[in-house]
Scaffold this motif. Structure first.
Motif, short mmCIF file in Angstrom:
data_model
loop_
_atom_site.label_atom_id
_atom_site.label_comp_id
_atom_site.label_asym_id
_atom_site.label_seq_id
_atom_site.Cartn_x
_atom_site.Cartn_y
_atom_site.Cartn_z
N THR A 12 -64.54 9.58 -2.22
CA THR A 12 -64.84 8.21 -2.62
C THR A 12 -65.78 8.19 -3.81
O THR A 12 -66.80 8.89 -3.82
CB THR A 12 -65.49 7.43 -1.45
OG1 THR A 12 -64.61 7.49 -0.32
CG2 THR A 12 -65.77 6.00 -1.82
N TYR A 13 -65.47 7.36 -4.81
CA TYR A 13 -66.36 7.20 -5.97
C TYR A 13 -67.35 6.08 -5.70
O TYR A 13 -66.98 5.03 -5.15
CB TYR A 13 -65.54 6.89 -7.23
CG TYR A 13 -64.81 8.11 -7.74
CD1 TYR A 13 -65.44 9.00 -8.59
CD2 TYR A 13 -63.50 8.36 -7.34
CE1 TYR A 13 -64.78 10.12 -9.05
CE2 TYR A 13 -62.83 9.49 -7.80
CZ TYR A 13 -63.48 10.36 -8.65
OH TYR A 13 -62.83 11.48 -9.10
N VAL A 14 -68.60 6.31 -6.07
CA VAL A 14 -69.68 5.36 -5.78
C VAL A 14 -70.61 5.22 -6.98
O VAL A 14 -70.66 6.10 -7.85
CB VAL A 14 -70.51 5.82 -4.56
CG1 VAL A 14 -69.70 5.78 -3.28
CG2 VAL A 14 -71.10 7.22 -4.77
N GLN A 52 -69.36 11.06 -6.68
CA GLN A 52 -68.26 11.19 -5.74
C GLN A 52 -68.80 11.75 -4.43
O GLN A 52 -69.54 12.74 -4.43
CB GLN A 52 -67.19 12.11 -6.31
CG GLN A 52 -65.91 12.14 -5.53
CD GLN A 52 -64.83 12.95 -6.23
OE1 GLN A 52 -65.13 13.84 -7.03
NE2 GLN A 52 -63.59 12.65 -5.95
N ASP A 96 -66.00 12.91 0.74
CA ASP A 96 -64.65 12.51 1.15
C ASP A 96 -63.78 12.06 -0.03
O ASP A 96 -62.67 11.59 0.15
CB ASP A 96 -64.69 11.43 2.22
CG ASP A 96 -65.24 10.09 1.71
OD1 ASP A 96 -65.60 9.98 0.51
OD2 ASP A 96 -65.33 9.16 2.52
N LYS A 149 -66.40 2.32 -4.90
CA LYS A 149 -66.32 1.71 -3.56
C LYS A 149 -67.61 1.90 -2.77
O LYS A 149 -67.58 2.31 -1.62
CB LYS A 149 -65.17 2.33 -2.78
CG LYS A 149 -63.82 2.05 -3.37
CD LYS A 149 -62.73 2.64 -2.51
CE LYS A 149 -61.37 2.31 -3.07
NZ LYS A 149 -60.30 2.88 -2.26
N GLY A 150 -68.73 1.60 -3.38
CA GLY A 150 -69.99 1.70 -2.65
C GLY A 150 -71.13 2.13 -3.54
O GLY A 150 -70.98 2.27 -4.75
N GLU A 170 -62.21 3.80 -9.50
CA GLU A 170 -62.57 2.63 -8.69
C GLU A 170 -63.80 2.97 -7.86
O GLU A 170 -63.81 3.94 -7.10
CB GLU A 170 -61.41 2.24 -7.78
CG GLU A 170 -61.69 0.99 -6.99
CD GLU A 170 -60.54 0.58 -6.09
OE1 GLU A 170 -60.74 -0.35 -5.30
OE2 GLU A 170 -59.46 1.18 -6.19
#
Length: 113
Positions: free
Chosen positions: A62-64, A57, A60, A22-23, A20
């Motif tokens: 988060t995948y971007v 990644q 933290d 997220k940015g 997913e």
């Protein structure tokens, strides 16, 4: 390597698919810990790879989506990891002060031709 409908693919997605997203960040963002996938597309005989997308990644977890300073890269005769393609990426990385190998760019390349 896939040969579905006359195509050739390296480094296909795992069965779990894409993470997913997220940015979005530029590849010189200090929070970017690694590139997880750089998808390159081309047609047989065409001398360039088109960048389809780049995922990464953050530190933290988060995948971007990762914005790159290029939309095309020179093809290399033989393996994708040597020659013109790698030199093209390194040239852009030096200009942006990015350590491409440290981000794992060369291990994250997936091609479809």
């Amino acid at each position: 390597m896939s040969n579905l409908y006359g195509t050739s693919e390296t480094n296909p997605l795992p069965a779990s698919g894409h993470p997913e997203i997220k940015g979005r960040v530029y590849w010189d963002n200090p929070r970017l810990a690694r590139i997880t996938r750089l998808r390159l597309l081309s047609d047989p005989g065409f001398p360039m790879w088109d960048v389809s997308y780049c995922h990464g990644q953050l530190d933290d977890g988060t995948y971007v989506d990762v914005d790159l300073p290029f939309s095309q890269l020179a093809k290399t005769p033989g393996r994708w990891g040597t020659g013109a393609l790698q030199k093209d990426i390194i040239r852009h990385a030096r200009r942006d002060k990015v350590y491409a190998k440290g981000l794992g760019v060369f291990n994250a390349i997936s091609t479809l031709c």
